[in-house]
Design a protein around this motif. Structure first.
Motif, PDB file in Angstrom:
ATOM      1  N   THR A   6       1.136  -0.939  -0.053  1.00 62.33           N
ATOM      2  CA  THR A   6       0.231   0.203  -0.140  1.00 62.33           C
ATOM      3  C   THR A   6       0.966   1.262  -0.242  1.00 62.33           C
ATOM      4  O   THR A   6       1.948   0.831   0.439  1.00 62.33           O
ATOM      5  N   ASP A   7       0.473   2.140  -0.390  1.00 58.64           N
ATOM      6  CA  ASP A   7       1.434   3.858  -0.485  1.00 58.64           C
ATOM      7  C   ASP A   7       1.552   4.558   0.440  1.00 58.64           C
ATOM      8  O   ASP A   7       0.673   5.403   0.529  1.00 58.64           O
ATOM      9  N   VAL A   8       2.056   3.756   1.188  1.00 59.57           N
ATOM     10  CA  VAL A   8       2.083   4.911   3.035  1.00 59.57           C
ATOM     11  C   VAL A   8       3.523   4.071   3.463  1.00 59.57           C
ATOM     12  O   VAL A   8       4.238   3.696   2.878  1.00 59.57           O
ATOM     13  N   GLY A   9       3.709   5.050   3.945  1.00 58.42           N
ATOM     14  CA  GLY A   9       5.445   5.216   4.436  1.00 58.42           C
ATOM     15  C   GLY A   9       5.955   5.252   3.572  1.00 58.42           C
ATOM     16  O   GLY A   9       5.962   6.257   2.812  1.00 58.42           O
ATOM     17  N   GLY A  10       6.805   4.810   3.031  1.00 57.70           N
ATOM     18  CA  GLY A  10       8.321   4.979   2.006  1.00 57.70           C
ATOM     19  C   GLY A  10       8.040   3.553   1.475  1.00 57.70           C
ATOM     20  O   GLY A  10       8.681   3.756  -0.586  1.00 57.70           O
ATOM     21  N   PHE A  11       6.880   3.226   0.898  1.00 58.29           N
ATOM     22  CA  PHE A  11       6.920   2.017   0.438  1.00 58.29           C
ATOM     23  C   PHE A  11       6.888   2.248  -1.236  1.00 58.29           C
ATOM     24  O   PHE A  11       7.027   1.508  -2.389  1.00 58.29           O
ATOM     25  N   GLY A  12       5.805   3.649  -1.355  1.00 64.45           N
ATOM     26  CA  GLY A  12       6.068   4.066  -2.423  1.00 64.45           C
ATOM     27  C   GLY A  12       7.026   4.203  -3.247  1.00 64.45           C
ATOM     28  O   GLY A  12       6.857   4.417  -4.584  1.00 64.45           O
ATOM     29  N   ASP A  13       8.398   4.883  -2.690  1.00 63.80           N
ATOM     30  CA  ASP A  13       9.498   5.006  -2.915  1.00 63.80           C
ATOM     31  C   ASP A  13      10.392   3.766  -3.379  1.00 63.80           C
ATOM     32  O   ASP A  13      11.059   4.015  -3.942  1.00 63.80           O
ATOM     33  N   GLN A  14       9.936   2.641  -2.858  1.00 66.95           N
ATOM     34  CA  GLN A  14      10.267   1.130  -2.457  1.00 66.95           C
ATOM     35  C   GLN A  14      10.214   0.429  -3.482  1.00 66.95           C
ATOM     36  O   GLN A  14      10.882  -0.028  -4.497  1.00 66.95           O
ATOM     37  N   VAL A  15       9.185   0.848  -3.527  1.00 65.19           N
ATOM     38  CA  VAL A  15       8.533   0.246  -4.493  1.00 65.19           C
ATOM     39  C   VAL A  15       8.123   0.430  -6.368  1.00 65.19           C
ATOM     40  O   VAL A  15       7.922   1.294  -5.513  1.00 65.19           O
ATOM     41  N   ARG A  16       8.944   0.202  -6.817  1.00 65.88           N
ATOM     42  CA  ARG A  16       8.976   0.369  -8.390  1.00 65.88           C
ATOM     43  C   ARG A  16       7.577   0.079  -9.133  1.00 65.88           C
ATOM     44  O   ARG A  16       7.247  -1.480  -9.817  1.00 65.88           O
ATOM     45  N   ASP A  17       6.339   0.917  -8.965  1.00 59.49           N
ATOM     46  CA  ASP A  17       5.348   0.337  -9.265  1.00 59.49           C
ATOM     47  C   ASP A  17       5.321  -0.331 -10.704  1.00 59.49           C
ATOM     48  O   ASP A  17       5.985   0.398 -11.829  1.00 59.49           O
ATOM     49  N   GLY A  18       4.348  -1.358 -11.482  1.00 56.73           N
ATOM     50  CA  GLY A  18       4.896  -2.139 -12.134  1.00 56.73           C
ATOM     51  C   GLY A  18       6.185  -2.175 -13.125  1.00 56.73           C
ATOM     52  O   GLY A  18       6.683  -3.170 -14.570  1.00 56.73           O
ATOM     53  N   GLU A  19       7.279  -2.593 -11.763  1.00 56.89           N
ATOM     54  CA  GLU A  19       8.369  -3.054 -12.094  1.00 56.89           C
ATOM     55  C   GLU A  19       9.583  -4.090 -11.791  1.00 56.89           C
ATOM     56  O   GLU A  19       9.086  -4.943 -11.717  1.00 56.89           O
ATOM     57  N   ASP A  20       9.163  -3.968 -10.240  1.00 60.33           N
ATOM     58  CA  ASP A  20       9.016  -4.882  -9.709  1.00 60.33           C
ATOM     59  C   ASP A  20       7.836  -4.849  -8.178  1.00 60.33           C
ATOM     60  O   ASP A  20       8.781  -5.769  -7.081  1.00 60.33           O
ATOM     61  N   GLY A  21       6.934  -4.625  -8.772  1.00 59.83           N
ATOM     62  CA  GLY A  21       6.391  -5.320  -7.458  1.00 59.83           C
ATOM     63  C   GLY A  21       4.591  -4.434  -7.583  1.00 59.83           C
ATOM     64  O   GLY A  21       4.669  -3.699  -9.444  1.00 59.83           O
TER      65      GLY A  21
END
Length: 370
Positions: A293-308
């Protein structure tokens, strides 16, 4: 610099102990002279319902570790602080407001001549009690600087203190596999939820999304349940997921972690809220994509559509769509191929720089009210 880090270390388990230990190793490698002031007894059992200690270290213990602190001995808090007078920097690793009384005791013994930084893993807990903010306000107004791991946490800290607050990305500090797992290319139709299970981590949202998503996908839940195990079992039964969810309650030793990730197509982090987490980096070290989910730092760590895949928090429909998107034909393989372990050396360099250069001069500011 002579630096004292006050915080948990082995035999305590978990991210806080790993972070304290790795921080000391990194400071030593950078030419500093660190010591760790850790605990003989950190919390009374009723304040920490999970397993507190482990018998085998899950990383390399730091040789300069002293275990003189005991929650039952306030006199020892003051003596520890007094022994740290003359250090160039004292770092208080703050994981919970429960630590504040002992840290205030250390500050009383330390006096006003030594700069102090509060390194806050969480400025306030995800599940708060009425006394949390007053305790943290009292501590953060007594230190010379505050280091946090996200801008949101910085905003929260600035509501509690006028001391300088700095943000630095939390680098990886958890055990990693000795070698990358062999990718056999198979899709296992199994997801993983890993770590302590608490309401803010959204396991209930994931279970509801699993029931509404692809019907042949299973889930493994591995970690300590801080309450709610019976409720989780009841929800699994209510949703008709008895044959699709495997519960593994209890602390997961490092030796068992590679097998859990090897059996999963993705790690799922359905958090309602977050600050900083090591779980994304852990998944990538094991070659596993992440649905978060897009909370905390997850949105920066996970590249949507590339590695998650990243989706909205606390939203069963959004997470259901994310699971369906992940299991579209060819997607699990494609997203796994995009996973790369991260080089955390530069992140650690920036972290040490932020910690050791906080504006902590003029230690007499401790004790002055905002």
């Amino acid at each position: 610099m002579r630096i004292a880090i006050v915080g948990p270390a082995f035999p305590y388990k978990g991210g806080g102990a790993h972070h304290t230990t790795e921080l000391a190793h990194r400071l030593a490698a950078a030419g500093h002279e660190p010591v760790i002031e850790s605990w003989r007894a950190q919390y009374p059992g009723f304040l920490y319902p999970g397993q507190q200690t482990i018998s085998e270290p899950e990383g390399e213990p730091f040789p300069g570790t002293r275990r003189r602190l005991d929650w039952r001995r306030p006199d020892g808090w003051w003596r520890t602080g007094r022994s740290l007078r003359g250090y160039d920097l004292v770092v208080l690793a703050v994981l919970t407001p429960v630590q504040v009384p002992s840290y205030l005791g250390i500050l009383a013994g330390l006096g006003r001549g030594t700069p102090v930084v509060a390194l806050c893993h969480n400025v306030l807990p995800h599940e708060r009690k009425p006394y949390d903010a007053p305790l943290m306000r009292r501590l953060l107004r007594r230190v010379n600087g505050v280091l946090v791991h996200s801008e949101a946490q910085a905003d929260l800290a600035r509501e509690l203190t006028g001391r300088p607050v700095r943000v630095a990305e939390m680098p990886a500090h958890l055990p990693t596999p000795a070698a990358a797992a062999q990718d056999d290319g198979k899709v296992r139709r199994n997801l993983l939820f890993f770590g302590i299970v608490r309401p803010y981590k959204g396991l209930d949202v994931l279970l509801r999304a699993l029931a509404a998503g692809p019907g042949d996908v299973s889930l493994t839940v591995a970690g300590e349940f801080w309450g709610g195990l019976d409720e989780t079992r009841a929800l699994i039964e209510k949703l008709g997921l008895d044959g699709r969810v495997a519960l593994r309650p209890g602390y997961v030793p490092a030796s068992d972690v590679p097998g859990l990730f090897a059996a999963a197509d993705a790690l799922v982090l359905p958090y309602r809220s977050a600050t900083a987490s090591q779980n994304v980096w852990m998944a990538y070290e094991h070659g596993v994509p992440v649905i978060a989910t897009d909370v905390g730092g997850f949105g920066d760590q996970v590249r949507d559509g590339e590695d998650g895949i990243v989706c909205a928090p606390d939203d069963v429909g959004a997470l259901t769509d994310a699971l369906k998107r992940f299991y579209a034909p060819g997607e699990p393989e494609r997203l796994r191929s995009g996973v790369r372990p991260v080089d955390h050396g530069p992140v650690w360099d920036a972290y040490l720089e932020a910690l050791t250069t906080l504006p902590v001069k003029g230690a007499a500011v401790r004790g002055a009210a905002r």
